[in-house]
Design a protein around this motif. Structure first.
Motif, PDB file in Angstrom:
ATOM      1  N   PRO A  74      40.772  52.526  91.009  1.00 43.31           N
ATOM      2  CA  PRO A  74      41.027  53.809  90.878  1.00 43.31           C
ATOM      3  C   PRO A  74      40.120  54.574  90.014  1.00 43.31           C
ATOM      4  O   PRO A  74      39.729  54.329  88.830  1.00 43.31           O
ATOM      5  CB  PRO A  74      42.457  53.778  90.304  1.00 43.31           C
ATOM      6  CG  PRO A  74      42.868  52.375  90.652  1.00 43.31           C
ATOM      7  CD  PRO A  74      41.846  51.633  90.458  1.00 43.31           C
ATOM      8  N   GLY A  75      39.834  55.661  90.399  1.00 44.80           N
ATOM      9  CA  GLY A  75      38.825  56.607  90.043  1.00 44.80           C
ATOM     10  C   GLY A  75      37.234  56.405  90.257  1.00 44.80           C
ATOM     11  O   GLY A  75      36.658  57.335  89.995  1.00 44.80           O
ATOM     12  N   ASP A  76      37.053  55.388  90.982  1.00 47.90           N
ATOM     13  CA  ASP A  76      35.825  55.261  91.285  1.00 47.90           C
ATOM     14  C   ASP A  76      35.291  55.986  92.622  1.00 47.90           C
ATOM     15  O   ASP A  76      34.114  56.567  92.440  1.00 47.90           O
ATOM     16  CB  ASP A  76      35.545  53.796  91.970  1.00 47.90           C
ATOM     17  CG  ASP A  76      35.623  52.720  90.979  1.00 47.90           C
ATOM     18  OD1 ASP A  76      35.254  53.001  89.915  1.00 47.90           O
ATOM     19  OD2 ASP A  76      35.985  51.567  91.290  1.00 47.90           O
ATOM     20  N   ARG A  77      36.140  56.426  93.491  1.00 43.93           N
ATOM     21  CA  ARG A  77      35.867  57.791  94.377  1.00 43.93           C
ATOM     22  C   ARG A  77      35.594  58.773  93.745  1.00 43.93           C
ATOM     23  O   ARG A  77      34.491  59.571  93.974  1.00 43.93           O
ATOM     24  CB  ARG A  77      36.944  57.672  95.394  1.00 43.93           C
ATOM     25  CG  ARG A  77      36.787  58.963  96.372  1.00 43.93           C
ATOM     26  CD  ARG A  77      37.994  59.059  97.465  1.00 43.93           C
ATOM     27  NE  ARG A  77      37.610  59.962  98.659  1.00 43.93           N
ATOM     28  CZ  ARG A  77      37.551  61.170  98.368  1.00 43.93           C
ATOM     29  NH1 ARG A  77      38.003  61.777  97.171  1.00 43.93           N
ATOM     30  NH2 ARG A  77      37.400  61.964  99.248  1.00 43.93           N
ATOM     31  N   GLU A  78      36.552  59.133  92.743  1.00 42.98           N
ATOM     32  CA  GLU A  78      36.184  60.445  92.044  1.00 42.98           C
ATOM     33  C   GLU A  78      34.832  60.485  91.301  1.00 42.98           C
ATOM     34  O   GLU A  78      34.068  61.640  91.026  1.00 42.98           O
ATOM     35  CB  GLU A  78      37.374  60.860  90.991  1.00 42.98           C
ATOM     36  CG  GLU A  78      38.488  61.163  91.857  1.00 42.98           C
ATOM     37  CD  GLU A  78      39.351  59.760  92.552  1.00 42.98           C
ATOM     38  OE1 GLU A  78      38.865  58.717  92.034  1.00 42.98           O
ATOM     39  OE2 GLU A  78      40.123  60.085  93.530  1.00 42.98           O
ATOM     40  N   LYS A  79      34.396  59.298  90.693  1.00 42.29           N
ATOM     41  CA  LYS A  79      33.119  59.309  89.892  1.00 42.29           C
ATOM     42  C   LYS A  79      31.981  59.330  91.067  1.00 42.29           C
ATOM     43  O   LYS A  79      31.076  60.009  90.414  1.00 42.29           O
ATOM     44  CB  LYS A  79      33.180  57.690  89.274  1.00 42.29           C
ATOM     45  CG  LYS A  79      31.975  57.621  88.340  1.00 42.29           C
ATOM     46  CD  LYS A  79      31.894  56.311  87.865  1.00 42.29           C
ATOM     47  CE  LYS A  79      30.781  56.283  86.896  1.00 42.29           C
ATOM     48  NZ  LYS A  79      30.656  54.643  86.232  1.00 42.29           N
ATOM     49  N   GLN A  87      32.619  48.922  94.240  1.00 38.94           N
ATOM     50  CA  GLN A  87      33.697  49.177  93.324  1.00 38.94           C
ATOM     51  C   GLN A  87      34.771  50.122  94.092  1.00 38.94           C
ATOM     52  O   GLN A  87      34.471  50.994  94.653  1.00 38.94           O
ATOM     53  CB  GLN A  87      33.099  50.243  92.310  1.00 38.94           C
ATOM     54  CG  GLN A  87      31.885  49.666  91.484  1.00 38.94           C
ATOM     55  CD  GLN A  87      32.525  48.558  90.352  1.00 38.94           C
ATOM     56  OE1 GLN A  87      33.467  48.226  90.629  1.00 38.94           O
ATOM     57  NE2 GLN A  87      31.393  48.567  89.555  1.00 38.94           N
TER      58      GLN A  87
END
Length: 124
Positions: free
Chosen positions: A91-96, A88
């Motif tokens: 955008p946003g996957d790292r933060e999740k 994955q």
């Protein structure tokens, strides 16, 4: 990272574990592989040689997000780095992954030199 310490790879794909273990071994690291979150969590119990966990985030049963949360709850007093490993890369996957308790994030296919650098930073 101390070369006597072990990297725990938790991934439901045996081929991913094999490739990572081979790449890490060629750079002087030791690694263990577990095919499920349950197996990985069991491996952590009483094993003080594990210095870092490479956690696949997309697994059946207990995914890497839940497994990371469970590890953080069970070993809250231990500084155990967890690197989220995932295909994955939206955008946003790292933060999740970081919100679930991971210390780092790396997307598949894994850049082994980047991973070695992360190991040095997080478990060095």
């Amino acid at each position: 990272m101390d070369k006597n310490k072990v990297i725990l790879i938790i991934d439901d794909d045996q081929n991913n574990i094999f490739a990572l273990k081979l790449a890490l071994k060629s750079r002087g690291f030791q690694a263990l592989g577990c095919l499920s979150a349950e197996e990985g969590i069991a491996q952590l119990q009483g094993n003080s040689t594990i210095a870092v966990v490479l956690m696949d985030m997309m697994m059946p049963e207990i995914d890497g997000y839940e497994a990371t949360r469970l590890i953080r709850q069970s070993w809250s007093s231990v500084r155990l780095p967890i690197i989220a490993v995932t295909a994955q890369a939206m955008p946003g996957d790292r933060e999740k992954c970081l919100a679930a308790g991971a210390n780092g994030y790396i997307s598949k296919p894994i850049d082994i030199e980047l991973l070695v650098h992360m190991l040095g930073e997080l478990a060095g």
